[in-house]
Every structure is written in C-alpha cells, then in structure tokens.
Design a protein around this motif. Structure first.
Motif, PDB file in Angstrom:
ATOM      1  N   ALA A 110       3.696  -3.763  -0.126  1.00 61.44           N
ATOM      2  CA  ALA A 110       4.480  -2.533  -0.225  1.00 61.44           C
ATOM      3  C   ALA A 110       3.951  -1.475   0.738  1.00 61.44           C
ATOM      4  CB  ALA A 110       4.466  -2.007  -1.660  1.00 61.44           C
ATOM      5  N   LYS A 111       2.645  -1.331   0.807  1.00 59.74           N
ATOM      6  CA  LYS A 111       2.034  -0.354   1.715  1.00 59.74           C
ATOM      7  C   LYS A 111       2.346  -0.716   3.161  1.00 59.74           C
ATOM      8  CE  LYS A 111      -2.404   1.798   2.834  1.00 59.74           C
ATOM      9  NZ  LYS A 111      -3.013   1.306   4.041  1.00 59.74           N
ATOM     10  N   GLY A 112       2.217  -1.994   3.497  1.00 58.02           N
ATOM     11  CA  GLY A 112       2.519  -2.435   4.850  1.00 58.02           C
ATOM     12  C   GLY A 112       3.972  -2.201   5.234  1.00 58.02           C
ATOM     13  N   PHE A 113       4.880  -2.500   4.307  1.00 54.11           N
ATOM     14  CA  PHE A 113       6.299  -2.285   4.577  1.00 54.11           C
ATOM     15  C   PHE A 113       6.584  -0.799   4.759  1.00 54.11           C
ATOM     16  CE2 PHE A 113      10.722  -1.550   3.360  1.00 54.11           C
ATOM     17  CZ  PHE A 113      11.354  -2.372   4.275  1.00 54.11           C
ATOM     18  N   HIS A 114       5.991   0.038   3.908  1.00 57.53           N
ATOM     19  CA  HIS A 114       6.195   1.489   4.013  1.00 57.53           C
ATOM     20  C   HIS A 114       5.692   2.006   5.362  1.00 57.53           C
ATOM     21  CE1 HIS A 114       6.584   5.660   2.858  1.00 57.53           C
ATOM     22  NE2 HIS A 114       5.336   5.851   3.251  1.00 57.53           N
ATOM     23  N   GLU A 115       4.517   1.544   5.788  1.00 58.44           N
ATOM     24  CA  GLU A 115       3.976   1.976   7.071  1.00 58.44           C
ATOM     25  C   GLU A 115       4.862   1.519   8.230  1.00 58.44           C
ATOM     26  OE1 GLU A 115      -0.067   0.566   7.028  1.00 58.44           O
ATOM     27  OE2 GLU A 115      -0.703   2.159   5.644  1.00 58.44           O
ATOM     28  N   LEU A 116       5.362   0.282   8.160  1.00 57.29           N
ATOM     29  CA  LEU A 116       6.287  -0.221   9.175  1.00 57.29           C
ATOM     30  C   LEU A 116       7.557   0.631   9.205  1.00 57.29           C
ATOM     31  CD1 LEU A 116       7.267  -2.314  11.252  1.00 57.29           C
ATOM     32  CD2 LEU A 116       8.021  -3.718   9.314  1.00 57.29           C
ATOM     33  N   LEU A 155      11.981  -1.578  -7.771  1.00 54.82           N
ATOM     34  CA  LEU A 155      10.925  -1.655  -6.760  1.00 54.82           C
ATOM     35  C   LEU A 155       9.589  -1.111  -7.257  1.00 54.82           C
ATOM     36  CD1 LEU A 155      12.916  -0.632  -3.560  1.00 54.82           C
ATOM     37  CD2 LEU A 155      12.125  -2.922  -4.212  1.00 54.82           C
ATOM     38  N   GLY A 156       9.614  -0.221  -8.241  1.00 55.26           N
ATOM     39  CA  GLY A 156       8.374   0.361  -8.756  1.00 55.26           C
ATOM     40  C   GLY A 156       7.350  -0.673  -9.193  1.00 55.26           C
ATOM     41  N   PRO A 157       7.708  -1.566 -10.109  1.00 52.08           N
ATOM     42  CA  PRO A 157       6.746  -2.596 -10.530  1.00 52.08           C
ATOM     43  C   PRO A 157       6.321  -3.517  -9.386  1.00 52.08           C
ATOM     44  CG  PRO A 157       8.571  -2.472 -12.080  1.00 52.08           C
ATOM     45  CD  PRO A 157       8.925  -1.607 -10.902  1.00 52.08           C
ATOM     46  N   MET A 158       7.240  -3.807  -8.485  1.00 51.35           N
ATOM     47  CA  MET A 158       6.904  -4.660  -7.358  1.00 51.35           C
ATOM     48  C   MET A 158       5.861  -3.980  -6.467  1.00 51.35           C
ATOM     49  SD  MET A 158       9.661  -6.671  -5.134  1.00 51.35           S
ATOM     50  CE  MET A 158       9.377  -6.874  -3.411  1.00 51.35           C
ATOM     51  N   ARG A 159       6.021  -2.668  -6.270  1.00 49.36           N
ATOM     52  CA  ARG A 159       5.034  -1.922  -5.473  1.00 49.36           C
ATOM     53  C   ARG A 159       3.655  -1.989  -6.119  1.00 49.36           C
ATOM     54  NH1 ARG A 159       9.265   2.273  -5.171  1.00 49.36           N
ATOM     55  NH2 ARG A 159      10.268   1.994  -3.154  1.00 49.36           N
ATOM     56  N   ALA A 160       3.616  -1.904  -7.448  1.00 48.00           N
ATOM     57  CA  ALA A 160       2.341  -1.951  -8.162  1.00 48.00           C
ATOM     58  C   ALA A 160       1.722  -3.348  -8.093  1.00 48.00           C
ATOM     59  CB  ALA A 160       2.540  -1.531  -9.612  1.00 48.00           C
ATOM     60  N   GLU A 161       2.545  -4.372  -8.255  1.00 44.96           N
ATOM     61  CA  GLU A 161       2.045  -5.747  -8.287  1.00 44.96           C
ATOM     62  C   GLU A 161       1.704  -6.280  -6.899  1.00 44.96           C
ATOM     63  OE1 GLU A 161       5.093  -7.944 -10.301  1.00 44.96           O
ATOM     64  OE2 GLU A 161       4.849  -6.763 -12.134  1.00 44.96           O
ATOM     65  N   GLN A 162       2.400  -5.806  -5.907  1.00 47.11           N
ATOM     66  CA  GLN A 162       2.212  -6.283  -4.526  1.00 47.11           C
ATOM     67  C   GLN A 162       1.906  -5.085  -3.628  1.00 47.11           C
ATOM     68  OE1 GLN A 162       2.132  -9.535  -3.822  1.00 47.11           O
ATOM     69  NE2 GLN A 162       2.510  -9.912  -5.981  1.00 47.11           N
ATOM     70  N   ALA A 163       0.845  -4.361  -3.966  1.00 48.72           N
ATOM     71  CA  ALA A 163       0.526  -3.088  -3.323  1.00 48.72           C
ATOM     72  C   ALA A 163       0.310  -3.220  -1.817  1.00 48.72           C
ATOM     73  CB  ALA A 163      -0.686  -2.452  -3.988  1.00 48.72           C
ATOM     74  N   ALA A 164      -0.372  -4.243  -1.383  1.00 50.28           N
ATOM     75  CA  ALA A 164      -0.659  -4.384   0.051  1.00 50.28           C
ATOM     76  C   ALA A 164       0.626  -4.599   0.847  1.00 50.28           C
ATOM     77  CB  ALA A 164      -1.642  -5.528   0.289  1.00 50.28           C
TER      78      ALA A 164
END
Length: 110
Positions: free
Chosen positions: A25-31, A14-23
């Motif tokens: 990942a951020k949205g999912f984390h906030e949800l 998930l680390g690279p995916m978070r970096a490549e798809q930051a928006a």
C-alpha cells in the motif's frame, strides 16, 4: 450509480488491505504521488490521462477516483467530455458506455 457511495464503499474495502499489506500500500501510494506530480504535464492533464485509462480498462472505481482528483486539479466538464471523446475513438462502444459513466461521475462529484 451513486458515485459518492461507490467511492466510500471502495475506500472502506481498501482500509483493511492497507493495514494487512502495508508495504505494498505504501509503495503504491508513493508511485501514485510521484506519477501524478506536476512536471512536463500538469497534475490535471495526468488525471485526465488516468481517467482515460480507467474508462478504457472499464474500472468504475478508477473512473470515480480519477474524476474526483481531476476536479480537484481544476478539470472542467468540457475537458472531461473531450477526454471521453478520445476514449470513444480508441475503444468504440465500451469507451462510449464507460465514458457516459465518467460524465455521470463528474456531475455527481463536482
């Protein structure tokens, strides 16, 4: 299954995916944070619901991450076992099989 190793492996993926798809990942984390925050239901209850859905959807990673979070939120082995019982009721054999995985995860991660 080694649950600690499984969760480490998934987290590494998930680390690279978070970096490549930051928006996203951020949205999912906030949800995630908003949905599991205490309200009318406690965080522990919400984690047990999430665990039940992970079992029902047959998602090993969801089972592992939500077992870990449920333990942090104070869930007992007995509460997890009763959550598994409801999954067996609602899902039959697959609920039983993935419920056994959830119990194994609880034992390894607690």
């Amino acid at each position: 299954m080694d649950w600690k190793d499984t969760l480490r492996h998934t987290s590494a993926l998930l680390g690279p995916m978070r970096a490549e798809q930051a928006a996203t990942a951020k949205g999912f984390h906030e949800l995630h944070e908003a949905a599991l925050a205490p309200g009318a239901l406690s965080t522990k209850d919400k984690e047990l619901i999430a665990l039940a859905i992970g079992i029902s959807k047959q998602c090993n990673d969801c089972i592992g991450f939500h077992i870990k979070a449920a333990i942090r939120a104070g869930a007992t082995r007995e509460e997890v076992a009763e959550t598994v019982n409801v999954c067996v009721l609602m899902n039959g054999g697959p609920g039983y099989m993935y419920g056994a995985k959830a119990m194994e995860a609880f034992d390894q991660l607690s």
